[in-house]
Scaffold this motif. Structure first.
Motif, short mmCIF file in Angstrom:
data_model
loop_
_atom_site.label_atom_id
_atom_site.label_comp_id
_atom_site.label_asym_id
_atom_site.label_seq_id
_atom_site.Cartn_x
_atom_site.Cartn_y
_atom_site.Cartn_z
N ARG A 9 0.86 -1.18 0.00
CA ARG A 9 0.00 0.00 0.00
C ARG A 9 0.90 1.22 0.00
O ARG A 9 1.92 1.26 0.69
CB ARG A 9 -0.89 0.00 1.23
CG ARG A 9 -1.80 -1.23 1.34
CD ARG A 9 -2.58 -1.16 2.64
NE ARG A 9 -3.40 -2.26 3.03
CZ ARG A 9 -4.34 -2.88 2.34
NH1 ARG A 9 -4.56 -2.57 1.11
NH2 ARG A 9 -5.05 -3.84 2.86
N ARG A 11 0.96 5.58 0.20
CA ARG A 11 0.35 6.88 0.38
C ARG A 11 1.37 7.91 -0.09
O ARG A 11 2.49 7.97 0.41
CB ARG A 11 0.00 7.15 1.84
CG ARG A 11 -0.56 8.57 2.05
CD ARG A 11 -0.91 8.86 3.50
NE ARG A 11 -2.04 8.06 3.90
CZ ARG A 11 -2.15 7.43 5.07
NH1 ARG A 11 -1.18 7.52 5.96
NH2 ARG A 11 -3.22 6.72 5.36
N GLY A 81 0.09 -0.50 9.60
CA GLY A 81 -0.70 -0.06 8.46
C GLY A 81 -0.60 1.44 8.31
O GLY A 81 -0.18 2.16 9.22
N LEU A 82 -1.00 1.94 7.15
CA LEU A 82 -0.86 3.37 6.87
C LEU A 82 -1.74 4.25 7.74
O LEU A 82 -1.42 5.44 7.94
CB LEU A 82 -1.16 3.64 5.39
CG LEU A 82 -0.18 3.02 4.39
CD1 LEU A 82 -0.63 3.29 2.96
CD2 LEU A 82 1.24 3.54 4.62
N ASN A 83 -2.80 3.71 8.30
CA ASN A 83 -3.66 4.51 9.18
C ASN A 83 -3.30 4.37 10.65
O ASN A 83 -3.84 5.09 11.49
CB ASN A 83 -5.14 4.10 9.02
CG ASN A 83 -5.68 4.44 7.65
OD1 ASN A 83 -5.15 5.32 6.97
ND2 ASN A 83 -6.73 3.76 7.24
N ASP A 110 -4.50 -1.37 6.35
CA ASP A 110 -4.38 0.04 6.71
C ASP A 110 -4.46 0.31 8.21
O ASP A 110 -3.77 1.20 8.71
CB ASP A 110 -5.43 0.88 5.99
CG ASP A 110 -5.09 1.07 4.52
OD1 ASP A 110 -3.92 0.83 4.14
OD2 ASP A 110 -5.98 1.46 3.75
#
Length: 193
Positions: A9, A11, A81-83, A110
Motif C-alpha cells: 500500500r 500513500r 498499516g498506513l492509518n 491500513d
C-alpha cells in the motif's frame, strides 16, 4: 524479496528507485550518529538519491529529515498499516514527506498496529527497495542488522559508518565491518557502489 508481500500500500508519490539508498540504525543513537545520518541523507538526496528508512526514532528519523532538508523525496516503510501511525509522534513528519513528493509504504492492512515480528518483516522491504544500505549506528541487537542481512541476501551492497569499538550503540555495526561490509566515510563512498 525472498518472501514478497501480496500487495504494498502506498500513500503519496512513489519516486523512482533507480538511485534509492537506505539509511538505517539504532533508535537510541549518539548525537554524532544523528548528525552523520542527517548530513549523509542530505548529501545523498542532493546527489539525486532517494533516501529510504523505517520512520522510527533515532537514525531513521534523522535520515528522513536530511532528505527533506535537501527538498528531496524520501520513502518511509512502515511496520504498521498506513492509518495506524507508528510512532504516533511522527505523523507530522510523514505528512510532510507526502507533501514533499515522497511516500509511505506498508504491506499491512491500513489499520494494522505494529507487532515485534512486523518490524523485521519491514526491514526486508527496506533492503529490497534499495540499491545500497548504509548502517550508521547499530548495537549488537538491532533491527538495522536484520536490514543488512536482508540486503546481503539480495546482493545489495552494505556500507557502515565506522565508530569507536567500545561504543555500545555501534558494536553491531562494527561487527558488520568485520564481516565484510564497506566503510562509509562520506556520501561519495555510497555513490561509488
Amino acid at each position: 524479496l525472498s518472501d514478497p508481500p501480496a500487495r504494498l500500500r502506498v500513500r503519496g508519490t512513489l519516486p523512482s528507485l533507480a538511485r534509492a539508498v537506505a539509511i538505517v540504525g539504532t533508535r537510541r543513537p549518539s548525537e554524532r550518529g544523528l548528525h552523520v545520518a542527517r548530513s549523509l541523507a542530505l548529501e545523498l538526496a542532493q546527489a539525486g538519491c532517494v533516501v529510504i528508512s523505517g520512520g522510527a526514532f533515532g537514525i531513521d528519523h534523522a535520515a528522513h529529515l536530511g532528505a527533506l532538508d535537501a527538498g528531496a523525496p524520501t520513502l518511509v516503510v512502515h511496520a504498521s498499516g498506513l492509518n495506524a501511525t507508528y510512532p504516533a509522534e511522527h505523523r507530522p513528519l510523514y505528512d510532510r514527506i507526502v507533501l514533499r513528493g515522497g511516500c509511505e509504504i506498508s504491506e499491512r492492512d491500513d489499520d494494522a498496529t505494529p507487532r515485534p515480528g512486523t518490524f523485521l518483516a519491514r526491514n526486508r522491504i527496506v533492503a529490497a527497495l534499495s540499491r545500497a544500505v548504509v548502517v550508521v549506528e547499530a548495537p549488537l541487537r538491532s533491527g538495522a542488522l536484520s536490514t543488512a542481512a536482508h540486503a546481503r541476501a539480495v546482493d545489495v551492497p552494505v556500507l557502515v559508518v565506522p565508530r569507536v569499538p567500545e561504543q555500545d550503540e555501534a558494536r553491531g555495526s562494527n561487527d558488520l565491518l568485520r564481516g565484510g561490509a564497506l566503510p562509509c566515510m562520506a556520501s561519495t563512498d555510497v555513490l561509488r557502489v
